[in-house]
Design a protein around this motif. Structure first.
Motif: not given
Length: 148
Positions: A23-48
């Motif tokens: 993903l693009p590196a975080a930018d506090a001034r312009f955080p970018g749109p939320c990517n719920m699909r990527a967020t869900a993928l990272a949450a469900f597929h990182t152990r623990p």
């Protein structure tokens, strides 16, 4: 790859199966749109699994595991198959249990993630069950697709 995600790359390692999200590196001034699909993928597929996770932002690129030479490989078939589904089942299991629960069925990967985050809110880390997501076939008895 930087052109595809729109900025300097920020890798997120997935462990189950091993793969990478860029993903693009975080930018506090312009955080970018939320990517719920990527967020869900990272949450469900990182152990623990530790839901809920930090919200990932911006366009994402999914690859397979990185070789010892630092090259990305193809996305694992398991993830390709999973992401091709429309229906999902979220199952849980306590660490001392032998079997996973039957789980609840959801329409949409992001919806499964959002509902699961709400369901586990307030559970202390030491009591948090293991969580997994599977593709599910639609059942004729599940009219709205969100019943267990």
């Amino acid at each position: 790859m930087e052109k595809l995600v729109g900025g300097v790359l920020h890798p997120v390692s997935l462990t189950d199966p091993e793969s990478s999200l860029y993903l693009p590196a975080a930018d506090a001034r312009f955080p970018g749109p939320c990517n719920m699909r990527a967020t869900a993928l990272a949450a469900f597929h990182t152990r623990p699994s530790r839901l809920p996770r930090t919200i990932l932002r911006g366009d994402a690129l999914l690859t397979g595991p990185t070789t010892t030479e630092g090259r990305d490989t193809d996305v694992p078939d398991e993830l390709v198959s999973l992401l091709g589904n429309r229906m999902f089942r979220v199952q849980t299991k306590q660490s001392d249990a032998h079997k996973w629960t039957r789980g609840r069925r959801y329409v949409g990967f992001e919806h499964a993630y959002a509902h699961t985050c709400n369901a586990v809110r307030g559970i202390p880390d030491d009591a948090m069950p293991l969580i997994r997501i599977l593709g599910a076939s639609p059942a004729t008895s599940d009219r709205k697709g969100n019943r267990s």
